[in-house]
Write a protein that holds these residues in place. Structure first.
Motif, mmCIF file in Angstrom:
data_model
loop_
_atom_site.group_PDB
_atom_site.id
_atom_site.type_symbol
_atom_site.label_atom_id
_atom_site.label_comp_id
_atom_site.label_asym_id
_atom_site.label_seq_id
_atom_site.Cartn_x
_atom_site.Cartn_y
_atom_site.Cartn_z
ATOM 1 N N GLN A 1 -2.316 -7.021 14.528
ATOM 2 C CA GLN A 1 -2.435 -7.635 13.207
ATOM 3 C C GLN A 1 -3.150 -6.694 12.242
ATOM 4 O O GLN A 1 -2.716 -6.512 11.107
ATOM 5 C CB GLN A 1 -3.190 -8.957 13.310
ATOM 6 C CG GLN A 1 -3.276 -9.709 12.010
ATOM 7 C CD GLN A 1 -3.883 -11.092 12.184
ATOM 8 O OE1 GLN A 1 -4.172 -11.525 13.285
ATOM 9 N NE2 GLN A 1 -4.079 -11.780 11.088
ATOM 10 N N THR A 2 -4.215 -6.070 12.687
ATOM 11 C CA THR A 2 -4.939 -5.123 11.844
ATOM 12 C C THR A 2 -4.053 -3.929 11.481
ATOM 13 O O THR A 2 -4.012 -3.511 10.319
ATOM 14 C CB THR A 2 -6.205 -4.631 12.565
ATOM 15 O OG1 THR A 2 -7.014 -5.754 12.899
ATOM 16 C CG2 THR A 2 -6.982 -3.655 11.717
ATOM 17 N N ALA B 1 3.813 7.340 1.420
ATOM 18 C CA ALA B 1 3.430 6.000 1.860
ATOM 19 C C ALA B 1 4.108 5.649 3.176
ATOM 20 O O ALA B 1 3.481 5.087 4.079
ATOM 21 C CB ALA B 1 3.782 4.972 0.794
ATOM 22 N N PHE B 2 5.381 5.979 3.304
ATOM 23 C CA PHE B 2 6.111 5.714 4.538
ATOM 24 C C PHE B 2 5.497 6.465 5.716
ATOM 25 O O PHE B 2 5.228 5.881 6.767
ATOM 26 C CB PHE B 2 7.587 6.099 4.360
ATOM 27 C CG PHE B 2 8.408 5.962 5.599
ATOM 28 C CD1 PHE B 2 8.880 4.715 5.982
ATOM 29 C CD2 PHE B 2 8.713 7.062 6.373
ATOM 30 C CE1 PHE B 2 9.637 4.580 7.131
ATOM 31 C CE2 PHE B 2 9.467 6.938 7.520
ATOM 32 C CZ PHE B 2 9.939 5.697 7.909
ATOM 33 N N LEU C 1 -0.616 5.680 10.629
ATOM 34 C CA LEU C 1 -1.795 4.849 10.877
ATOM 35 C C LEU C 1 -1.464 3.655 11.769
ATOM 36 O O LEU C 1 -2.266 3.264 12.614
ATOM 37 C CB LEU C 1 -2.407 4.386 9.556
ATOM 38 C CG LEU C 1 -3.064 5.480 8.719
ATOM 39 C CD1 LEU C 1 -3.541 4.917 7.395
ATOM 40 C CD2 LEU C 1 -4.207 6.131 9.474
ATOM 41 N N PHE C 2 -0.286 3.081 11.585
ATOM 42 C CA PHE C 2 0.141 1.962 12.419
ATOM 43 C C PHE C 2 0.218 2.380 13.883
ATOM 44 O O PHE C 2 -0.335 1.723 14.764
ATOM 45 C CB PHE C 2 1.494 1.449 11.920
ATOM 46 C CG PHE C 2 2.067 0.325 12.728
ATOM 47 C CD1 PHE C 2 1.569 -0.956 12.594
ATOM 48 C CD2 PHE C 2 3.111 0.544 13.602
ATOM 49 C CE1 PHE C 2 2.096 -2.004 13.333
ATOM 50 C CE2 PHE C 2 3.646 -0.490 14.342
ATOM 51 C CZ PHE C 2 3.137 -1.771 14.209
ATOM 52 N N LYS C 3 0.880 3.489 14.134
ATOM 53 C CA LYS C 3 1.038 3.947 15.515
ATOM 54 C C LYS C 3 -0.288 4.404 16.125
ATOM 55 O O LYS C 3 -0.538 4.192 17.313
ATOM 56 C CB LYS C 3 2.086 5.045 15.593
ATOM 57 C CG LYS C 3 3.474 4.514 15.299
ATOM 58 C CD LYS C 3 4.532 5.523 15.582
ATOM 59 C CE LYS C 3 5.877 5.066 15.136
ATOM 60 N NZ LYS C 3 6.432 3.953 15.835
ATOM 61 N N SER C 4 -1.154 5.014 15.319
ATOM 62 C CA SER C 4 -2.444 5.440 15.861
ATOM 63 C C SER C 4 -3.324 4.237 16.195
ATOM 64 O O SER C 4 -4.084 4.281 17.155
ATOM 65 C CB SER C 4 -3.153 6.380 14.893
ATOM 66 O OG SER C 4 -3.515 5.712 13.715
ATOM 67 N N ARG D 1 -0.652 -1.077 7.445
ATOM 68 C CA ARG D 1 0.670 -0.544 7.111
ATOM 69 C C ARG D 1 1.215 -1.189 5.844
ATOM 70 O O ARG D 1 1.692 -0.515 4.935
ATOM 71 C CB ARG D 1 1.596 -0.806 8.296
ATOM 72 C CG ARG D 1 2.997 -0.319 8.133
ATOM 73 C CD ARG D 1 3.824 -0.869 9.275
ATOM 74 N NE ARG D 1 4.756 0.094 9.792
ATOM 75 C CZ ARG D 1 5.587 -0.145 10.789
ATOM 76 N NH1 ARG D 1 5.561 -1.296 11.407
ATOM 77 N NH2 ARG D 1 6.438 0.762 11.189
ATOM 78 N N TRP D 2 1.149 -2.507 5.772
ATOM 79 C CA TRP D 2 1.672 -3.233 4.615
ATOM 80 C C TRP D 2 0.879 -2.928 3.354
ATOM 81 O O TRP D 2 1.445 -2.835 2.270
ATOM 82 C CB TRP D 2 1.681 -4.731 4.878
ATOM 83 C CG TRP D 2 2.505 -5.148 6.059
ATOM 84 C CD1 TRP D 2 3.592 -4.493 6.587
ATOM 85 C CD2 TRP D 2 2.302 -6.284 6.881
ATOM 86 N NE1 TRP D 2 4.075 -5.164 7.685
ATOM 87 C CE2 TRP D 2 3.301 -6.275 7.887
ATOM 88 C CE3 TRP D 2 1.387 -7.327 6.882
ATOM 89 C CZ2 TRP D 2 3.387 -7.263 8.857
ATOM 90 C CZ3 TRP D 2 1.482 -8.311 7.848
ATOM 91 C CH2 TRP D 2 2.471 -8.273 8.818
ATOM 92 N N ALA D 3 -0.436 -2.778 3.502
ATOM 93 C CA ALA D 3 -1.275 -2.507 2.329
ATOM 94 C C ALA D 3 -0.953 -1.144 1.722
ATOM 95 O O ALA D 3 -0.940 -0.988 0.498
ATOM 96 C CB ALA D 3 -2.745 -2.580 2.718
#
Length: 136
Positions: A82-83, A53-54, A60-63, A88-90
């Protein structure tokens, strides 16, 4: 601009509060639950969930952030941020729920995911540093 930051912080707070409330209501905390006994080969996948998950959430956040035009203004970059943050949080929230529902014996790992999720609280400094690091 401040209201856009507030919106992102409220979304983060709602996600964190939801996970914490579910853990408090369904977790049935005790000292024994916070210990991890010897892990055998059939349980190794549950121990790998937080690591996966980490890695996946940060990838995905960085991409998502790399898709932002560096020349765009902050108002244009913030919706993409925001997206990316919600994705990331989900992923982290899903991993915490998976551990709680599939293997409550590994509840401590879910608590560590929640602690990391709380640590990811969006601030103006964090957002600007994330934008700067995505350009590199």
């Amino acid at each position: 601009m401040k209201e856009k930051f507030k919106t992102l912080q409220i979304i983060h707070l709602a996600i964190c509060a939801g996970v914490i409330i579910v853990y408090l209501l369904l977790g049935r905390f005790s000292i024994d639950k916070l210990k991890i006994d010897a892990i055998d080969s059939s349980e190794i996948i549950y121990a790998a969930i937080p690591v996966l998950a980490f890695v996946l959430s940060n990838f995905l956040f960085k991409s998502q952030l790399k898709q932002i035009d560096p020349k765009a203004g902050l108002n244009d970059r913030l919706p993409v941020y925001q997206t990316a943050s919600i994705i990331r949080w989900a992923i982290l929230e899903g991993a915490a729920f998976m551990l709680l529902f599939l293997k409550p014996d590994f509840m401590i790992l879910g608590i560590l995911i929640i602690a990391y999720l709380v640590f990811l609280r969006p601030t103006e400094d964090r957002i600007t540093s994330d934008f700067e690091s995505s350009v590199l």
